[in-house]
Structure formats: C-alpha cells, structure tokens
Write an enzyme that holds these catalytic residues in place. Structure first.
Site, PDB file in Angstrom:
ATOM      1  N   GLY A 108       0.497  -4.029   4.167  1.00 17.25           N
ATOM      2  CA  GLY A 108       0.051  -3.671   2.823  1.00 17.25           C
ATOM      3  C   GLY A 108      -0.430  -2.238   2.765  1.00 17.25           C
ATOM      4  O   GLY A 108      -1.202  -1.804   3.622  1.00 17.25           O
ATOM      5  N   GLU A 159     -11.368  -1.843 -19.418  1.00 18.02           N
ATOM      6  CA  GLU A 159     -10.695  -0.544 -19.234  1.00 18.02           C
ATOM      7  C   GLU A 159      -9.340  -0.529 -19.951  1.00 18.02           C
ATOM      8  O   GLU A 159      -8.941   0.483 -20.508  1.00 18.02           O
ATOM      9  CB  GLU A 159     -10.514  -0.258 -17.740  1.00 18.02           C
ATOM     10  CG  GLU A 159     -11.850   0.073 -17.060  1.00 18.02           C
ATOM     11  CD  GLU A 159     -11.679   0.751 -15.704  1.00 18.02           C
ATOM     12  OE1 GLU A 159     -10.820   0.296 -14.927  1.00 18.02           O
ATOM     13  OE2 GLU A 159     -12.389   1.731 -15.433  1.00 18.02           O
ATOM     14  N   VAL A 213       6.447  -8.819   3.505  1.00 16.16           N
ATOM     15  CA  VAL A 213       5.887  -9.750   4.493  1.00 16.16           C
ATOM     16  C   VAL A 213       6.096 -11.176   3.995  1.00 16.16           C
ATOM     17  O   VAL A 213       5.816 -11.475   2.822  1.00 16.16           O
ATOM     18  CB  VAL A 213       4.373  -9.475   4.677  1.00 16.16           C
ATOM     19  CG1 VAL A 213       3.741 -10.507   5.614  1.00 16.16           C
ATOM     20  CG2 VAL A 213       4.142  -8.059   5.190  1.00 16.16           C
ATOM     21  N   ASN A 268       5.000  -2.138   3.952  1.00  9.29           N
ATOM     22  CA  ASN A 268       4.709  -2.340   2.525  1.00  9.29           C
ATOM     23  C   ASN A 268       5.991  -2.649   1.784  1.00  9.29           C
ATOM     24  O   ASN A 268       7.062  -2.159   2.156  1.00  9.29           O
ATOM     25  CB  ASN A 268       4.074  -1.066   1.941  1.00  9.29           C
ATOM     26  CG  ASN A 268       3.402  -1.333   0.603  1.00  9.29           C
ATOM     27  OD1 ASN A 268       2.508  -2.177   0.505  1.00  9.29           O
ATOM     28  ND2 ASN A 268       3.827  -0.640  -0.434  1.00  9.29           N
TER      29      ASN A 268
END
Ligand code: FAD
Length: 405
Positions: free
Chosen positions: A10, A170, A81, A37
């Site tokens: 990651g 947000e 993964v 990743n």
C-alpha cells in the site's frame, strides 16, 4: 548472506512515508525494500473531497510513485494484493507473488456502509481518485442534462451527503464553492439546487470543539446546506434516500440525483480475510506497531489499530497518525536490523483543521482555535508540509497549495 527483504503493501500516507523514511534510515546493503501498490501513483486522500466536488482537478491529488521514491533504493511493484500467507512469508498478488522477511501492511481503508439497504449500490463514496472522479462527473452530468433531457426532474439537482464527520463537512464546503459555478456553466437557477446532509448524531463534526463545529454548521447553512441531524439513512434507492428521525416511526423520502456516503470507514478487508487476528477488522498492533503474533509483521495507518498506553480508546484513523506511525516504524526497522531496542509509538498531535471550501475552515492548531481565512491558510500549510516531508521543495512547488511561485 542475502539481504533481508522488506515489503510494504500500500502506498497511501502510511506506506509512502515508510518507504521514503526507510530509504533515508537504511543503507543499500542493509535490506532490499519493495513497495507494492495497485496504482502507479500515490494520492492525497485528504484532498479527494475537492476532486469529488470538482474544485480541483484530480491530477492535483496524485503523483507518480517513481517520481517520489528513489527507485534505485526502493523497488516499486504495481500490482494488487490478494492475500497474505504468514506461514510461508509470501504475499499473493494479482499477477504473481512476493516473498518477505519483514512485512509492513499499509493497505488503508474501505467505505463502511454498515449494511444500510441499497447504500453500496446507489450511493457514491469518496475513497480513491477513481471514486472522486466518478462523483464529479456524475454531478456534472446531472447539471448538464437538466436543461436538455426531457425526463430531467428538479430532484436531479439535489445532492444528499450522508454523514457530517470530517470528510462529509469538507465535501459540503467544496460543494458550496462549486455549485454556483456549475449553475452558471449550465444556465441553472441556483435556487433549484438543494444540498442536504443527513447525520445520525445531534451535532456535526463529533470529535471537534463544539463552538468550532457550530461555526462550520452555521457557515454551511448560510451557503444553503440543510442539515438533518439526529436522522438516519435507512435506505438508498435509485431515486434518493429514505431517512428516519431519531425516536420517530416515520420514514421520509428525499429524492436526489446524487447521494454521497461519507458516514464511515473500515479497515481494508485483506488482513482479516488472510486470517489475521483483528479488532473490528483492523490489525491491533503493539506499541512498536508490530503484529503480536508475528515479530516480522507491522501495520500502519487505517488498517492498524493502536491503543495509547493505558488508554481505553485507540488513536483515530487519520492521515496525520498514519504519517507519524510510518516515521516511527522506519526507525524501528532500522533498530531491528541493527539488533537495537525498538521505540514505542507516541502520537504527537499537531492539531486538526477541517476545510470549508477554498477560503473558510475551522480547526485547532497547537491548542489555538482558528476559524475563517486564518484556518483556511493553516489547512494549506498542513497540506504542503506533508508534500515537503515526502518529496522536499520540488514536490511542494509542483503540487502544493500555497502559491509560492
Ligand atoms: P490510504 O490512504 O487508504 O492508502 C492505502 C493505499 O493502499 C492506497 O494507495 C490504495 O490504493 C492501496 N491499496 C489498497 N488496497 C490495495 C490492494 N489490494 N493492493 C494494492 N494496493 C492497495 N485525515 C487527516 O488526518 N486529516 C484530514 O483532513 C483528513 N481528511 C480526509 C478527507 C477525506 C475526504 C477522507 C476520505 C479522509 C480524510 N482523512 C483525513 C483520513 C485519511 O485520509 C486516512 O486516515 C488516511 O488516508 C489513511 O492512510 P493510509 O496510508 O492508512 O491508507
């Protein structure tokens, strides 16, 4: 003797910062480092609400991993993964497998719909560059269709946001900046647009200071957002959502063209599916961020759960904590490889700021409460500080938010 193999899974805040710090902490002869990743880019999750609303282009939130890490020191593998085989010290990838001596799990978070009916199928989640891009394009499509599609309805211009935590608030802040531009662009009367936030708690921004949270709510209301507090989304449908106020039997239907769920996250499913002992899906690590059942496995960021010494509640899942964990872990890996004692992770809070669009924000920084433009400027400093830590001044100049040039 062959060098130990360190594999990082990651490349979010936790994984990227671990890779960059390991590059500095270790000499080339100390270990082979590999970063895995699923995309060839790293993205700033904490900017995704802006990309989702369309106030920044999604490319601003991401950077090619090979431009940030030193690929002579850290090998980058672009792959997905699948599972972790602890017994054989291997990770199964979509296109092969990789062996490790030390494994760092930094696979981050997934959206949590808490089993609410229809939410997974009918609501968007702000989770990745691709999901953010999809939300922006969907909203834009609804606005573009409004004056052209004979079947268009006023409710196509309604946007429901589920949740009034940090990411929900947000996102609302960005929406209230973006909607006037969209209305101008597509010749739409702004009075026809409705933005509704549905939150189960009786207030917004639960972890924030109440006065600051109220400031955020008042600001967003002044820009046209309607808050339905103490109200729960019971079902999402292709037409909108069905909500229920606390202590009421009645279901209310809110028709909407767009529903965005920001009401919860959970850990990436891979550790639990690979047989790790988990605490609500997260790998509960020791104070040096190690998986208690295997000395060679560590976890950082949202996939991990760390309890401060003698505390009943764990640290919350935030980028700030993922970054600090990564810094601690890189030092500890060096200690381990050199046969030294590891250091316990202790979070040093620097404050939290919630943006409310480009020019407004609220926050607490080093115990000082901030609102309005000073808070908005502080948010940009926080964003740019991360870029500075990751890639130095060149990355700040390329991707930063403070206009230095
Ligand atoms: P992530 O950032 O989730 O990174 C995980 C990485 O793993 C990603 O690159 C992903 O592509 C990769 N990956 C996942 N599965 C696989 C797989 N199977 N194979 C290969 N790679 C995989 N926190 C703050 O501190 N401040 C804020 O202001 C703030 N604002 C936020 C606003 C929004 C809209 C959101 C959604 C979150 C916000 N957060 C904020 C929370 C913060 O983003 C997370 O805590 C942080 O991203 C966690 O970092 P991480 O490295 O653990 O995981």
């Amino acid at each position: 003797m062959s060098k130990p193999k360190i594999v990082i899974l990651g490349a979010g805040y936790g994984g990227m910062m671990t890779a960059v710090r390991l590059e500095k902490e270790l000499k080339a002869e100390d270990a082979d480092i590999t970063l895995v990743n699923k995309h060839n880019y790293h993205y700033q999750t904490t900017w995704l609400h802006e990309a989702a609303a369309g106030t920044i282009h999604h490319d601003r939130t991401r950077m090619l991993i090979k431009n940030v890490i030193n690929t002579k020191r850290v090998k980058f593998v672009q792959d997905t993964v699948g599972s972790i085989d602890r017994e054989n010290k291997k990770v199964a990838l979509k296109n092969g497998e990789i062996e490790y001596d030390y494994l760092i799990v930094a696979l981050g978070f997934e959206s949590n719909t808490f089993g609410i009916k229809g939410l997974a199928e009918n609501a968007f989640a702000i989770r990745s560059v691709n999901t953010a891009r999809k939300i922006r394009e969907h909203i834009e499509y609804k606005f573009a269709s409004y004056n052209n599609d004979p079947d268009a309805k006023d409710s196509d211009l309604t946007i429901v946001v589920g949740g009034a935590g940090l990411s929900g608030i947000e996102f609302l802040g960005e929406l209230v900046d973006r909607i006037p531009d969209l209305c101008k662009e597509y010749d739409i009367d702004p009075n026809k647009v409705k933005i509704v936030d549905v939150e189960g708690m009786p207030f917004v921004l639960p972890p924030f200071d109440r006065e600051l949270a109220k400031y955020a709510q008042n600001y967003l209301e002044s820009k046209g957002v309607t808050f339905k507090l103490s109200t729960f989304i019971k079902e999402a449908t292709p037409e909108g959502v069905k909500v229920q106020k606390k202590d009421s039997e009645e279901l209310e239907e809110i028709q909407a063209g767009t529903v965005v769920w920001t009401g919860g996250v959970k850990a990436n499913h891979i550790p639990a599916d690979s047989g790790f002992e988990t605490n609500r899906g997260k790998i509960q690590v020791t104070e040096d961020l190690r998986y208690p059942e295997d000395d060679h496995i560590f976890a950082v960021g949202d996939v991990a759960v760390v309890f401060p010494k003698d505390a009943e509640r764990p640290y919350p899942p935030t980028a700030q904590i993922a970054i600090q964990e990564a810094e601690n872990l890189a030092k500890n890996i060096k200690h381990i490889l050199h046969g030294e004692k590891t250091e316990a992770f202790v979070y040093k809070p620097k404050g939290t700021v919630a943006s409310l669009g480009e020019k407004q924000a609220i926050g607490v920084v080093f115990d000082h409460k901030l609102t309005g433009k000073p808070a908005a400027a502080m948010k940009k400093v926080i964003d740019d500080r991360y870029l500075l830590m990751l890639g130095g001044v060149p990355l700040v100049l390329k991707k930063g938010k403070l206009n230095l040039l």
